[in-house]
Design a protein around this motif. Structure first.
Motif, PDB file in Angstrom:
ATOM      1  N   ALA A   1     -18.522 -38.469  -8.588  1.00 15.83           N
ATOM      2  CA  ALA A   1     -18.416 -37.161  -7.935  1.00 15.83           C
ATOM      3  C   ALA A   1     -17.445 -37.221  -6.755  1.00 15.83           C
ATOM      4  CB  ALA A   1     -19.792 -36.689  -7.466  1.00 15.83           C
ATOM      5  N   THR A   2     -17.519 -38.290  -5.963  1.00 10.03           N
ATOM      6  CA  THR A   2     -16.617 -38.444  -4.821  1.00 10.03           C
ATOM      7  C   THR A   2     -15.185 -38.656  -5.279  1.00 10.03           C
ATOM      8  OG1 THR A   2     -18.374 -39.381  -3.445  1.00 10.03           O
ATOM      9  CG2 THR A   2     -16.109 -39.836  -2.778  1.00 10.03           C
ATOM     10  N   VAL A   3     -14.999 -39.534  -6.269  1.00 12.59           N
ATOM     11  CA  VAL A   3     -13.655 -39.797  -6.796  1.00 12.59           C
ATOM     12  C   VAL A   3     -13.035 -38.509  -7.315  1.00 12.59           C
ATOM     13  CG1 VAL A   3     -12.331 -41.004  -8.572  1.00 12.59           C
ATOM     14  CG2 VAL A   3     -14.173 -42.197  -7.366  1.00 12.59           C
ATOM     15  N   ASN A   4     -13.787 -37.778  -8.113  1.00  8.71           N
ATOM     16  CA  ASN A   4     -13.255 -36.564  -8.732  1.00  8.71           C
ATOM     17  C   ASN A   4     -12.984 -35.471  -7.711  1.00  8.71           C
ATOM     18  OD1 ASN A   4     -13.396 -37.817 -11.210  1.00  8.71           O
ATOM     19  ND2 ASN A   4     -15.369 -36.934 -11.757  1.00  8.71           N
ATOM     20  N   ARG A   5     -13.817 -35.368  -6.669  1.00 10.46           N
ATOM     21  CA  ARG A   5     -13.581 -34.366  -5.627  1.00 10.46           C
ATOM     22  C   ARG A   5     -12.288 -34.670  -4.866  1.00 10.46           C
ATOM     23  NH1 ARG A   5     -17.320 -35.545  -2.117  1.00 10.46           N
ATOM     24  NH2 ARG A   5     -15.782 -36.383  -0.659  1.00 10.46           N
ATOM     25  N   ARG A   6     -12.072 -35.934  -4.560  1.00  6.17           N
ATOM     26  CA  ARG A   6     -10.853 -36.309  -3.835  1.00  6.17           C
ATOM     27  C   ARG A   6      -9.610 -36.091  -4.699  1.00  6.17           C
ATOM     28  NH1 ARG A   6     -12.623 -41.866  -0.584  1.00  6.17           N
ATOM     29  NH2 ARG A   6     -14.116 -40.862   0.817  1.00  6.17           N
ATOM     30  N   LEU A   7      -9.710 -36.383  -5.977  1.00  4.16           N
ATOM     31  CA  LEU A   7      -8.586 -36.126  -6.879  1.00  4.16           C
ATOM     32  C   LEU A   7      -8.306 -34.627  -6.983  1.00  4.16           C
ATOM     33  CD1 LEU A   7      -9.357 -38.624  -9.798  1.00  4.16           C
ATOM     34  CD2 LEU A   7      -7.595 -38.853  -8.036  1.00  4.16           C
ATOM     35  N   ALA A   8      -9.375 -33.826  -7.044  1.00  3.67           N
ATOM     36  CA  ALA A   8      -9.218 -32.374  -7.134  1.00  3.67           C
ATOM     37  C   ALA A   8      -8.520 -31.826  -5.899  1.00  3.67           C
ATOM     38  CB  ALA A   8     -10.579 -31.712  -7.323  1.00  3.67           C
ATOM     39  N   ALA A   9      -8.831 -32.386  -4.731  1.00  2.00           N
ATOM     40  CA  ALA A   9      -8.185 -31.935  -3.503  1.00  2.00           C
ATOM     41  C   ALA A   9      -6.694 -32.195  -3.544  1.00  2.00           C
ATOM     42  CB  ALA A   9      -8.816 -32.637  -2.293  1.00  2.00           C
ATOM     43  N   LEU A  10      -6.290 -33.371  -4.025  1.00  4.32           N
ATOM     44  CA  LEU A  10      -4.872 -33.696  -4.113  1.00  4.32           C
ATOM     45  C   LEU A  10      -4.161 -32.829  -5.144  1.00  4.32           C
ATOM     46  CD1 LEU A  10      -4.942 -37.605  -3.875  1.00  4.32           C
ATOM     47  CD2 LEU A  10      -4.286 -35.958  -2.111  1.00  4.32           C
ATOM     48  N   ARG A  11      -4.823 -32.597  -6.286  1.00  7.47           N
ATOM     49  CA  ARG A  11      -4.203 -31.734  -7.302  1.00  7.47           C
ATOM     50  C   ARG A  11      -4.009 -30.323  -6.774  1.00  7.47           C
ATOM     51  NH1 ARG A  11      -7.708 -34.533 -11.046  1.00  7.47           N
ATOM     52  NH2 ARG A  11      -9.180 -32.802 -10.879  1.00  7.47           N
ATOM     53  N   ALA A  12      -5.007 -29.822  -6.034  1.00  9.11           N
ATOM     54  CA  ALA A  12      -4.918 -28.465  -5.488  1.00  9.11           C
ATOM     55  C   ALA A  12      -3.807 -28.377  -4.448  1.00  9.11           C
ATOM     56  CB  ALA A  12      -6.258 -28.058  -4.872  1.00  9.11           C
ATOM     57  N   LEU A  13      -3.656 -29.407  -3.616  1.00 13.31           N
ATOM     58  CA  LEU A  13      -2.603 -29.416  -2.607  1.00 13.31           C
ATOM     59  C   LEU A  13      -1.222 -29.402  -3.263  1.00 13.31           C
ATOM     60  CD1 LEU A  13      -1.865 -29.668   0.427  1.00 13.31           C
ATOM     61  CD2 LEU A  13      -1.809 -32.150   0.070  1.00 13.31           C
TER      62      LEU A  13
ATOM     63  N   VAL B   1       7.745 -28.691  -4.273  1.00 16.78           N
ATOM     64  CA  VAL B   1       7.956 -29.643  -5.362  1.00 16.78           C
ATOM     65  C   VAL B   1       8.035 -28.861  -6.669  1.00 16.78           C
ATOM     66  CG1 VAL B   1       6.767 -31.547  -4.198  1.00 16.78           C
ATOM     67  CG2 VAL B   1       5.473 -30.020  -5.694  1.00 16.78           C
ATOM     68  N   SER B   2       8.512 -29.535  -7.709  1.00 15.42           N
ATOM     69  CA  SER B   2       8.636 -28.872  -9.014  1.00 15.42           C
ATOM     70  C   SER B   2       7.734 -29.507 -10.061  1.00 15.42           C
ATOM     71  CB  SER B   2      10.095 -28.937  -9.489  1.00 15.42           C
ATOM     72  OG  SER B   2      10.523 -30.290  -9.603  1.00 15.42           O
ATOM     73  N   TRP B   3       6.831 -30.369  -9.626  1.00 10.44           N
ATOM     74  CA  TRP B   3       5.991 -31.104 -10.570  1.00 10.44           C
ATOM     75  C   TRP B   3       4.512 -30.936 -10.220  1.00 10.44           C
ATOM     76  CZ3 TRP B   3       3.490 -34.329  -7.282  1.00 10.44           C
ATOM     77  CH2 TRP B   3       4.178 -34.752  -6.134  1.00 10.44           C
TER      78      TRP B   3
ATOM     79  N   ASP C   1       1.354 -36.976   7.447  1.00  7.25           N
ATOM     80  CA  ASP C   1       2.220 -38.073   7.023  1.00  7.25           C
ATOM     81  C   ASP C   1       1.938 -38.467   5.575  1.00  7.25           C
ATOM     82  OD1 ASP C   1       3.436 -38.258   9.551  1.00  7.25           O
ATOM     83  OD2 ASP C   1       1.780 -39.484  10.292  1.00  7.25           O
ATOM     84  N   ALA C   2       0.658 -38.512   5.217  1.00 12.08           N
ATOM     85  CA  ALA C   2       0.282 -38.850   3.846  1.00 12.08           C
ATOM     86  C   ALA C   2       0.771 -37.782   2.878  1.00 12.08           C
ATOM     87  CB  ALA C   2      -1.230 -39.007   3.741  1.00 12.08           C
ATOM     88  N   SER C   3       0.633 -36.518   3.265  1.00 14.94           N
ATOM     89  CA  SER C   3       1.075 -35.412   2.415  1.00 14.94           C
ATOM     90  C   SER C   3       2.587 -35.441   2.232  1.00 14.94           C
ATOM     91  CB  SER C   3       0.646 -34.075   3.023  1.00 14.94           C
ATOM     92  OG  SER C   3      -0.753 -34.012   3.171  1.00 14.94           O
ATOM     93  N   ARG C   4       3.299 -35.706   3.311  1.00 16.90           N
ATOM     94  CA  ARG C   4       4.760 -35.764   3.221  1.00 16.90           C
ATOM     95  C   ARG C   4       5.199 -36.902   2.301  1.00 16.90           C
ATOM     96  NH1 ARG C   4       5.821 -35.568   8.212  1.00 16.90           N
ATOM     97  NH2 ARG C   4       5.941 -37.800   8.634  1.00 16.90           N
ATOM     98  N   ARG C   5       4.521 -38.035   2.400  1.00 16.59           N
ATOM     99  CA  ARG C   5       4.867 -39.170   1.528  1.00 16.59           C
ATOM    100  C   ARG C   5       4.620 -38.827   0.067  1.00 16.59           C
ATOM    101  NH1 ARG C   5       2.552 -45.403   1.893  1.00 16.59           N
ATOM    102  NH2 ARG C   5       3.282 -46.058  -0.169  1.00 16.59           N
ATOM    103  N   LEU C   6       3.498 -38.203  -0.227  1.00 13.28           N
ATOM    104  CA  LEU C   6       3.170 -37.828  -1.598  1.00 13.28           C
ATOM    105  C   LEU C   6       4.178 -36.837  -2.157  1.00 13.28           C
ATOM    106  CD1 LEU C   6       1.202 -37.791  -4.043  1.00 13.28           C
ATOM    107  CD2 LEU C   6      -0.036 -35.958  -2.878  1.00 13.28           C
ATOM    108  N   LEU C   7       4.573 -35.868  -1.344  1.00 16.37           N
ATOM    109  CA  LEU C   7       5.419 -34.779  -1.824  1.00 16.37           C
ATOM    110  C   LEU C   7       6.911 -35.096  -1.782  1.00 16.37           C
ATOM    111  CD1 LEU C   7       3.487 -31.846  -0.107  1.00 16.37           C
ATOM    112  CD2 LEU C   7       3.395 -32.512  -2.518  1.00 16.37           C
TER     113      LEU C   7
ATOM    114  N   LYS D   1      -0.537 -28.387  -6.279  1.00 18.72           N
ATOM    115  CA  LYS D   1      -0.368 -27.111  -6.982  1.00 18.72           C
ATOM    116  C   LYS D   1       0.166 -26.040  -6.032  1.00 18.72           C
ATOM    117  CE  LYS D   1      -2.840 -23.646  -9.725  1.00 18.72           C
ATOM    118  NZ  LYS D   1      -4.159 -23.259 -10.319  1.00 18.72           N
ATOM    119  N   LEU D   2      -0.388 -25.988  -4.817  1.00 17.13           N
ATOM    120  CA  LEU D   2       0.095 -25.022  -3.833  1.00 17.13           C
ATOM    121  C   LEU D   2       1.527 -25.349  -3.409  1.00 17.13           C
ATOM    122  CD1 LEU D   2      -0.398 -22.592  -2.022  1.00 17.13           C
ATOM    123  CD2 LEU D   2      -1.435 -24.141  -0.335  1.00 17.13           C
TER     124      LEU D   2
END
Length: 270
Positions: free
Chosen positions: A90-102, A112-114, A58-64, A104-105
């Motif tokens: 370290a925790t903040v940056n890891r969580r941000l990296a996970a969202l950016r990677a998701l 998405v186009s962005w 649900d969170a992923s669908r809302r973001l995308l 990106k895929l």
């Protein structure tokens, strides 16, 4: 098209969209070792908790499902919330990296186009990025509102623009009198990296603060905000001077006030 067929089509489209997100998450986690999968799941679950979404899908669908600007604003608010919660960089940056990677895929798969442009935080800027907090801002704004000297009226108008509209310090100091239209209740802003100004509606309290400041400043053309320092009195307020101003008021960096504004707005949305 009858009502039953329309309902069926809507249901199929909803199912297809959910299947895409499910497939995306599965692909995102596949081919990784068990520890990495566990870490990514925890990071996505933390984002879902921030959104009160209940589940990662649900969170992923809302973001995308939103625009690039709204998605980046959402994640910027998430970053601010994590910093306010005093999570480690370290925790903040890891969580941000996970969202950016998701994302990106998702872009690779044509969902998405962005891209997410929200960057990691640095250890040395960690405290400043948290912002001063709403209580501190309200206290300073209340104090300035009770004063009648020209500098206090100027400072209050600046804080209102930084907080109420979430402006950057460069956007504030670049303003001229001609960019303010009190009759229509708007202000014309030149955003970062932009070549054309955009018009923003002024909240009533921001409009009042600007009105009070202009009564002191006068209606002569030129810089909206001027310096009161002896050496530079009457000259345009610079970004450096604005930084010193917010620091002297106990509010930290101007960018921190902007982060507080975005965090508060997202809190009201959720």
């Amino acid at each position: 098209m009858n009502e039953i067929n329309a309902s069926n089509i809507i249901a199929r489209e909803a199912t297809t969209a959910q299947d895409k997100i499910t497939s995306l998450i599965n692909a995102f986690l596949s081919g990784r070792n068990a520890l990495t999968i566990k870490a990514y799941k925890q990071d996505l679950e933390a984002f879902a908790l921030f959104l009160n979404a209940g589940a990662v899908i649900d969170a992923s669908r809302r973001l995308l499902s939103v625009s690039a600007g709204d998605a980046n604003a959402l994640v910027l608010g998430y970053r601010s919330k994590m910093i306010e919660a005093r999570l480690s960089p370290a925790t903040v940056n890891r969580r941000l990296a996970a969202l950016r990677a998701l994302v990106k895929l998702a872009r690779t798969l044509g969902i998405v186009s962005w891209s997410l442009e929200i960057e990691n935080i640095k250890n040395d800027s960690y405290r400043d990025l948290r912002g001063p907090g709403q209580l501190a801002l309200r206290q300073v704004i209340s104090s300035l509102s009770q004063r009648q000297d020209p500098k206090s009226k100027r400072d209050l108008a600046i804080l209102r623009l930084l907080h109420d509209l979430g402006l950057r310090r460069g956007e504030v100091v670049s303003l001229d009198l001609e960019h303010v239209n009190l009759a229509s209740g708007t202000i014309s802003i030149l955003g970062k990296g932009k070549t054309a100004r955009i018009s923003l509606t002024l909240p009533e309290e921001t409009k009042t603060a600007l009105t009070n400041w202009l009564e002191v400043r006068g209606l002569a053309p030129g810089a909206l905000f001027i310096n009161f320092d002896r050496a530079k009195k009457g000259l345009r307020l610079t970004g450096t001077s604005l930084y010193r101003l917010t620091k002297s008021l106990g509010l930290g960096r101007p960018h921190g006030i902007r982060h507080s504004s975005i965090t508060e707005a997202l809190g009201l949305m959720n």
